[in-house]
Design an enzyme around this catalytic site. Structure first.
Site, PDB file in Angstrom:
ATOM      1  N   PRO A 222      -1.636  -8.358   1.702  1.00  0.00           N
ATOM      2  CA  PRO A 222      -0.786  -7.617   0.759  1.00  0.00           C
ATOM      3  C   PRO A 222       0.490  -7.034   1.361  1.00  0.00           C
ATOM      4  O   PRO A 222       1.343  -6.541   0.622  1.00  0.00           O
ATOM      5  CB  PRO A 222      -1.706  -6.501   0.276  1.00  0.00           C
ATOM      6  CG  PRO A 222      -2.670  -6.298   1.384  1.00  0.00           C
ATOM      7  CD  PRO A 222      -2.883  -7.644   2.003  1.00  0.00           C
ATOM      8  N   PHE A 223       0.616  -7.070   2.691  1.00  0.00           N
ATOM      9  CA  PHE A 223       1.815  -6.500   3.325  1.00  0.00           C
ATOM     10  C   PHE A 223       2.432  -7.484   4.316  1.00  0.00           C
ATOM     11  O   PHE A 223       2.829  -7.114   5.423  1.00  0.00           O
ATOM     12  CB  PHE A 223       1.476  -5.162   3.999  1.00  0.00           C
ATOM     13  CG  PHE A 223       1.012  -4.125   3.028  1.00  0.00           C
ATOM     14  CD1 PHE A 223       1.907  -3.454   2.215  1.00  0.00           C
ATOM     15  CD2 PHE A 223      -0.336  -3.857   2.880  1.00  0.00           C
ATOM     16  CE1 PHE A 223       1.475  -2.521   1.287  1.00  0.00           C
ATOM     17  CE2 PHE A 223      -0.779  -2.919   1.958  1.00  0.00           C
ATOM     18  CZ  PHE A 223       0.123  -2.251   1.154  1.00  0.00           C
ATOM     19  N   GLU A 240      -2.154  -3.864   5.998  1.00  0.00           N
ATOM     20  CA  GLU A 240      -2.193  -2.400   5.972  1.00  0.00           C
ATOM     21  C   GLU A 240      -0.859  -1.756   5.623  1.00  0.00           C
ATOM     22  O   GLU A 240       0.175  -2.091   6.181  1.00  0.00           O
ATOM     23  CB  GLU A 240      -2.660  -1.869   7.335  1.00  0.00           C
ATOM     24  CG  GLU A 240      -2.814  -0.349   7.389  1.00  0.00           C
ATOM     25  CD  GLU A 240      -3.438   0.145   8.684  1.00  0.00           C
ATOM     26  OE1 GLU A 240      -3.579   1.370   8.824  1.00  0.00           O
ATOM     27  OE2 GLU A 240      -3.765  -0.687   9.557  1.00  0.00           O
ATOM     28  N   LYS A 256      -9.608   1.167   9.089  1.00  0.00           N
ATOM     29  CA  LYS A 256     -10.497   1.226  10.247  1.00  0.00           C
ATOM     30  C   LYS A 256     -11.831   0.663   9.807  1.00  0.00           C
ATOM     31  O   LYS A 256     -12.454   1.181   8.885  1.00  0.00           O
ATOM     32  CB  LYS A 256     -10.682   2.674  10.748  1.00  0.00           C
ATOM     33  CG  LYS A 256      -9.644   3.092  11.758  1.00  0.00           C
ATOM     34  CD  LYS A 256      -9.867   2.415  13.101  1.00  0.00           C
ATOM     35  CE  LYS A 256      -8.634   2.513  13.993  1.00  0.00           C
ATOM     36  NZ  LYS A 256      -7.672   1.449  13.760  1.00  0.00           N
TER      37      LYS A 256
END
Length: 437
Positions: A222-223, A240, A256
Site C-alpha cells: 500500500p505504500f 508501512e 511490528k
C-alpha cells in the site's frame, strides 16, 4: 500558480504503467502507489511528481529548521525524502558506519508537473511555467506502450544481469551481534531495538524502472514508491505508513510482527491466528505503540492521543503483518515540520527507549542506514503531509554501480537469534528474487 485539469481514465492500471514509463525522461521523479489497497486513511490511489522547479537538499546539520524554511517559503506541493540519519539533527547522535550509496540526508523538490489518480479520475496540476505543455504531455502518456519492457533506460545492461548479492554481516556475526543486543536488554539499557543488516552488490547496473515494476508486481504493497533523483534511485515495496497529517488529525501506523504466507488457505488462516496471538510479536508491537503515543503527545492537544487499532493483522502478497494505528490532534498553529521532527525517526525502526536504542544500533550495525528506514512522501500547500517507512526497498547509485537492500527486525528479551535471522530472510525474499532473477 498551477493550472488544474481533471479527466476520466478508462483503465487506471494500464494508465499507471504509461504514466510511470513517461516519467522516466525527467531527472526528478517521485511516484507513490497504494496498489488500490483498501486503506481507511488513503487520500489517493497514486501520485506522480516530476521535474523540479525549486529543490532543497542538505546534510543532517540543522536540517529540519532548513526544511521548515523551505516548506514555508514554497507554500506549494513538495515531494522528497528524509533519511534515517537525520536522527543526528534531532538528538546528540552521529553516524560513522560504511555508506556505499551516498544519498543526501534530505531532499525535497517543488514539481512543475503533478498527477493525482483516484479511481477513474486523473487530476493534473501544472505550474504556469509549463502549463502549455499539459495537453502534449497527456497525449504522450496515453500513447506510451504500457507493455514496454522499459529497456530504454540508460542504466540497463544485459552484461550485468548476473547480480551477485553479498552480505555485510555474515550469519555467525549476526548471531553474535543479536546476542550483544540481548545483553543490553538484560542489563536494562533498552527494552527493544530494531537491528538491521545490509545485502549489496558492487559493480552492478540495473534497470531501475523495470526492477521497481517487478518488485511491485510481487508485493503489491500500500505504500510503494519509485524515486529518481538524477543517478540515485529508490525502488520501494513498503507496507508501512510512518505518519500522515490531514487537517488537524495525525495518524501513525507502526508495523511490528511478521509471519510468512502459505498457499494453503487453511494453513494461511492458521498463520494469521498464530501471529495475532503470539506473545512476543504482540509485545514488540505494543512497546512501539507506547513509543509512538509518547512521540505524538509532544505536539498533540491535551487528551487527544488515541490507539484506534492495536495489533491488527493485515495480509499482503508476501507476508502477514501486525499493524497498530495511533492518532492525535494538533493545534492549527503547529508547524507540520515540527510534528515530523518530534516523531523522527519512526519508532518501528528504532526501539525503546528511543535514544538508547539508536546509540546501540549505531554501534552494532555495519552500514549507515541513510534512506533505508527513513521516509518518502510529500507536503501539500495546506500543510498536510503523508510519509511511508522506507523498508522492503532496493536502493541504487547508478554512478557508483552500487545496489543495496537492508532488512531488520525487533529484538526483545524473548528473541531467538536464529528465528530473527530467518525473519530477515523472509523480508528479503522479494528483493533478492527480483535482483537475482
Amino acid at each position: 500558480m498551477r493550472r488544474v485539469k481533471t479527466q476520466y481514465i478508462s483503465n487506471p492500471e494500464s494508465f499507471k504503467k504509461q504514466l510511470l514509463l513517461w516519467s522516466s525522461q525527467f531527472d526528478e521523479v517521485v511516484w507513490l502507489d497504494s496498489n488500490n489497497y483498501q486503506q481507511t486513511y488513503a487520500s489517493f490511489d497514486a501520485v506522480l511528481a516530476v521535474e523540479a522547479f525549486t529543490l532543497f537538499q542538505t546534510d543532517d546539520f540543522d536540517a529540519f529548521n532548513q526544511l521548515k524554511e523551505y516548506q514555508s517559503a514554497t507554500n506549494d506541493w513538495i515531494f522528497g525524502y528524509l533519511s534515517y540519519d537525520l536522527k543526528n539533527d534531532v538528538e546528540d547522535l552521529s553516524s560513522h558506519n560504511f555508506d556505499g550509496l551516498e544519498f543526501p540526508e534530505l531532499y525535497f523538490f517543488q514539481p512543475k508537473r503533478l498527477f493525482f489518480l483516484k479511481g477513474n479520475t486523473l487530476e493534473t496540476h501544472y505550474l504556469n511555467v509549463v502549463a502549455d505543455a499539459l495537453d502534449d504531455d497527456l497525449k504522450a502518456m496515453l500513447a506510451a506502450d504500457a507493455n514496454a519492457s522499459e529497456t530504454n533506460d540508460k542504466d540497463a545492461s544485459v552484461e550485468d544481469s548476473q547480480i551477485k548479492i553479498k552480505l555485510r554481516i555474515h550469519k555467525d556475526d549476526y548471531f553474535s551481534k543479536v546476542n550483544e543486543m540481548l545483553a543490553h536488554i538484560y542489563r536494562g539499557d533498552i527494552y527493544e531495538a530494531n537491528f538491521c543488516q545490509e545485502f549489496f552488490a558492487e559493480n552492478t547496473r540495473i534497470n531501475p524502472l523495470e526492477t521497481y515494476s517487478k518488485l511491485n508486481a510481487i508485493s503489491k504493497p500500500p505504500f510503494a514508491s519509485f524515486l529518481k533523483l538524477y543517478d540515485k534511485y529508490l525502488l520501494s515495496a513498503s507496507p508501512e505508513r510512518y505518519i500522515k497529517k490531514e487537517g488537524l488529525k495525525i495518524t501513525s501506523q507502526p508495523i511490528k510482527g511478521t509471519a510468512k504466507r502459505s498457499k494453503n488457505k487453511t494453513e494461511d488462516l492458521e498463520l494469521i491466528k498464530a501471529l495475532s496471538e503470539d506473545i512476543k510479536e504482540r509485545s514488540e508491537n505494543i512497546m512501539i505503540v507506547d513509543l509512538v503515543r509518547n512521540d505524538l503527545s509532544k505536539t498533540a492537544t491535551k487528551g487527544s492521543v488515541r490507539v484506534e487499532e492495536l495489533c491488527k493483522v493485515y495480509t499482503f502478497d508476501q507476508v502477514h503483518q501486525m499493524i497498530s494505528t495511533v492518532t492525535s490532534m494538533v493545534n492549527e498553529s503547529t508547524h507540520p515540520v515540527d510534528i515530523i521532527r518530534s516523531t523522527f525517526p519512526m519508532g518501528s525502526m528504532t526501539g525503546a527507549p528511543k535514544i538508547s536504542a539508536m546509540k546501540i544500533i549505531e554501534v552494532l550495525e555495519e552500514t549507515k542506514r541513510g534512506l533505508y528506514s527513513g521516509a518518502v512522501g510529500y507536503f501539500s500547500p495546506d500543510n498536510n503531509f503523508d510519509f511511508n517507512v522506507v523498508i522492503r526497498s532496493i536502493l541504487y547509485n547508478a554512478t557508483k554501480k552500487y545496489v543495496s537492500y537492508s532488512v531488520g527486525g525487533a529484538i526483545t528479551a524473548k528473541s531467538d537469534p536464529l528465528k530473527e535471522y530467518e525473519e530477515c530472510l523472509i523480508k528479503a525474499k522479494a528483493m533478492r528474487e527480483v535482483l537475482e532473477n
